[in-house]
Design a protein around this motif. Structure first.
Motif, PDB file in Angstrom:
ATOM      1  N   ARG A  72      46.741  33.100  37.213  1.00 21.44           N
ATOM      2  CA  ARG A  72      46.752  31.763  37.821  1.00 21.44           C
ATOM      3  C   ARG A  72      48.165  31.361  38.235  1.00 21.44           C
ATOM      4  N   ASP A  73      49.155  31.876  37.537  1.00 21.51           N
ATOM      5  CA  ASP A  73      50.544  31.560  37.870  1.00 21.51           C
ATOM      6  C   ASP A  73      51.159  32.567  38.835  1.00 21.51           C
ATOM      7  N   ARG A  74      50.403  33.633  39.182  1.00 24.89           N
ATOM      8  CA  ARG A  74      50.961  34.688  40.020  1.00 24.89           C
ATOM      9  C   ARG A  74      50.371  34.717  41.424  1.00 24.89           C
ATOM     10  N   THR A  75      49.420  33.835  41.715  1.00 22.80           N
ATOM     11  CA  THR A  75      48.803  33.807  43.044  1.00 22.80           C
ATOM     12  C   THR A  75      48.490  32.376  43.450  1.00 22.80           C
ATOM     13  N   LYS A  76      48.412  32.171  44.756  1.00 24.56           N
ATOM     14  CA  LYS A  76      48.014  30.871  45.298  1.00 24.56           C
ATOM     15  C   LYS A  76      46.598  30.922  45.869  1.00 24.56           C
ATOM     16  N   ASP A  77      45.958  32.083  45.768  1.00 19.41           N
ATOM     17  CA  ASP A  77      44.606  32.229  46.300  1.00 19.41           C
ATOM     18  C   ASP A  77      43.631  31.399  45.463  1.00 19.41           C
ATOM     19  N   GLU A  78      42.966  30.459  46.110  1.00 22.42           N
ATOM     20  CA  GLU A  78      42.113  29.529  45.372  1.00 22.42           C
ATOM     21  C   GLU A  78      40.892  30.208  44.752  1.00 22.42           C
ATOM     22  N   SER A 149      52.802  39.534  42.121  1.00 21.86           N
ATOM     23  CA  SER A 149      52.418  38.246  42.690  1.00 21.86           C
ATOM     24  C   SER A 149      51.558  38.491  43.926  1.00 21.86           C
ATOM     25  N   GLY A 150      50.892  37.435  44.384  1.00 18.88           N
ATOM     26  CA  GLY A 150      50.097  37.534  45.595  1.00 18.88           C
ATOM     27  C   GLY A 150      48.959  38.531  45.494  1.00 18.88           C
ATOM     28  N   ARG A 151      48.724  39.254  46.581  1.00 21.85           N
ATOM     29  CA  ARG A 151      47.591  40.184  46.648  1.00 21.85           C
ATOM     30  C   ARG A 151      47.660  41.259  45.572  1.00 21.85           C
ATOM     31  N   LYS A 152      48.862  41.782  45.288  1.00 19.89           N
ATOM     32  CA  LYS A 152      48.985  42.837  44.278  1.00 19.89           C
ATOM     33  C   LYS A 152      48.547  42.330  42.906  1.00 19.89           C
ATOM     34  N   ALA A 153      48.916  41.108  42.565  1.00 22.70           N
ATOM     35  CA  ALA A 153      48.489  40.530  41.293  1.00 22.70           C
ATOM     36  C   ALA A 153      46.978  40.311  41.282  1.00 22.70           C
ATOM     37  N   GLU A 154      46.445  39.863  42.402  1.00 23.42           N
ATOM     38  CA  GLU A 154      45.001  39.614  42.495  1.00 23.42           C
ATOM     39  C   GLU A 154      44.216  40.902  42.281  1.00 23.42           C
ATOM     40  N   VAL A 155      44.621  41.962  42.954  1.00 20.87           N
ATOM     41  CA  VAL A 155      43.902  43.239  42.865  1.00 20.87           C
ATOM     42  C   VAL A 155      43.979  43.792  41.445  1.00 20.87           C
ATOM     43  N   GLY A 204      33.046  42.230  45.168  1.00 20.62           N
ATOM     44  CA  GLY A 204      33.140  41.674  46.511  1.00 20.62           C
ATOM     45  C   GLY A 204      34.542  41.174  46.822  1.00 20.62           C
ATOM     46  N   MET A 205      35.197  40.570  45.848  1.00 21.06           N
ATOM     47  CA  MET A 205      36.552  40.066  46.058  1.00 21.06           C
ATOM     48  C   MET A 205      37.543  41.214  46.265  1.00 21.06           C
ATOM     49  N   LEU A 206      37.338  42.300  45.552  1.00 23.34           N
ATOM     50  CA  LEU A 206      38.191  43.475  45.751  1.00 23.34           C
ATOM     51  C   LEU A 206      37.974  44.071  47.137  1.00 23.34           C
ATOM     52  N   LYS A 207      36.723  44.128  47.567  1.00 22.30           N
ATOM     53  CA  LYS A 207      36.412  44.670  48.899  1.00 22.30           C
ATOM     54  C   LYS A 207      37.091  43.840  49.976  1.00 22.30           C
ATOM     55  N   GLU A 208      37.089  42.526  49.806  1.00 23.42           N
ATOM     56  CA  GLU A 208      37.756  41.636  50.771  1.00 23.42           C
ATOM     57  C   GLU A 208      39.246  41.938  50.851  1.00 23.42           C
ATOM     58  N   ARG A 209      39.804  42.473  49.787  1.00 24.63           N
ATOM     59  CA  ARG A 209      41.231  42.772  49.746  1.00 24.63           C
ATOM     60  C   ARG A 209      41.510  44.242  50.022  1.00 24.63           C
ATOM     61  N   GLY A 210      40.497  44.958  50.519  1.00 29.52           N
ATOM     62  CA  GLY A 210      40.669  46.366  50.868  1.00 29.52           C
ATOM     63  C   GLY A 210      40.871  47.262  49.662  1.00 29.52           C
ATOM     64  N   ALA A 211      40.301  46.881  48.526  1.00 37.34           N
ATOM     65  CA  ALA A 211      40.472  47.647  47.283  1.00 37.34           C
ATOM     66  C   ALA A 211      39.117  47.866  46.629  1.00 37.34           C
ATOM     67  N   SER A 212      39.097  48.678  45.580  1.00 38.37           N
ATOM     68  CA  SER A 212      37.881  48.919  44.821  1.00 38.37           C
ATOM     69  C   SER A 212      38.189  48.764  43.348  1.00 38.37           C
TER      70      SER A 212
END
Length: 216
Positions: A72-78, A149-155, A204-212
């Motif tokens: 939660r502190d490493r991304t701004k993606d809602e 942070s960002g996408r890398k943290a999300e994935v 599904g969220m990983l697929k949206e980010r081009g990951a598995s």
């Protein structure tokens, strides 16, 4: 001033979460006492599946809560922040219930037996780098999440939480099969359903980010 308000907001969030856990734990005591398992069974033994599941899942859940607050502190993606918040709140509350039952049963919250002994898995090899049970992240993975942070943290979060949920589902299914307290079995069934649903959501969220979930 803005930083001070943000700090106060974060502290207030943690306090509210802790208060909610205490309230749920208190409710668990009343609920378990009134409900039992529906068959008048006696208090579970220290080495029972009921006690083992409560102890192990409380530890398992704690890491999920920590991981969720990190991201939660490493991304701004809602979407990721909302998922992380939901997982943290749900698992903190469930952890309060599990620890509340152990208090009610007057059983220790820590056991000398290896984790998962109640599932017949006490002889499994020690987990890698602090991973106490299947699905749990290693110390290195938790540290890495704290640096991204960002996408890398999300994935990384979505991958780690997918594995975490898989381990949680396996454990909860074990309780559904082996536990004798009805309230605890119902909680375990709910965990299986909700975590399977979140596994699908995270795929599904990983697929949206081009990951598995299972990178090769």
């Amino acid at each position: 001033m803005k930083k001070e308000r943000a700090g106060r907001g974060k502290l207030a969030g943690w306090i509210a979460g802790a208060a909610a856990t205490v309230l749920v734990a208190a409710g668990a005591l009343t609920y378990a006492a009134a409900d039992g398992d529906g068959s008048g069974a006696s208090t579970p033994a220290t080495d029972s599946a009921d006690a083992g599941f409560a102890r192990d899942m409380a530890v398992h859940h704690q890491q999920a809560v920590e991981m969720s607050y990190i991201v939660r502190d490493r991304t701004k993606d809602e979407d990721v922040r909302r998922l992380a918040y939901d997982i943290a709140q749900t698992q903190a509350n469930q952890r309060g219930m599990l620890l509340g039952w152990l208090d009610l049963w007057e059983l220790p919250k820590v056991s000398a037996d290896p984790p998962m002994t109640w599932m017949g898995m006490g002889d499994m090899p020690p987990g890698e780098d602090g991973a106490l049970m299947p699905g749990m992240a290693t110390n290195a993975q938790m540290k890495k999440l704290n640096t991204l942070s960002g996408r890398k943290a999300e994935v990384l979060y979505l991958r780690l939480m997918t594995d975490h949920h898989r381990g949680g589902v396996h454990m909860a299914e074990g309780c559904v099969e082996k536990c004798t307290v009805g309230a605890e079995r119902r909680l375990a069934r709910g965990m299986v359903a909700s975590q399977r649903s979140e596994i699908d959501l995270m795929a599904g969220m990983l697929k949206e980010r081009g990951a598995s979930a299972d990178p090769r």
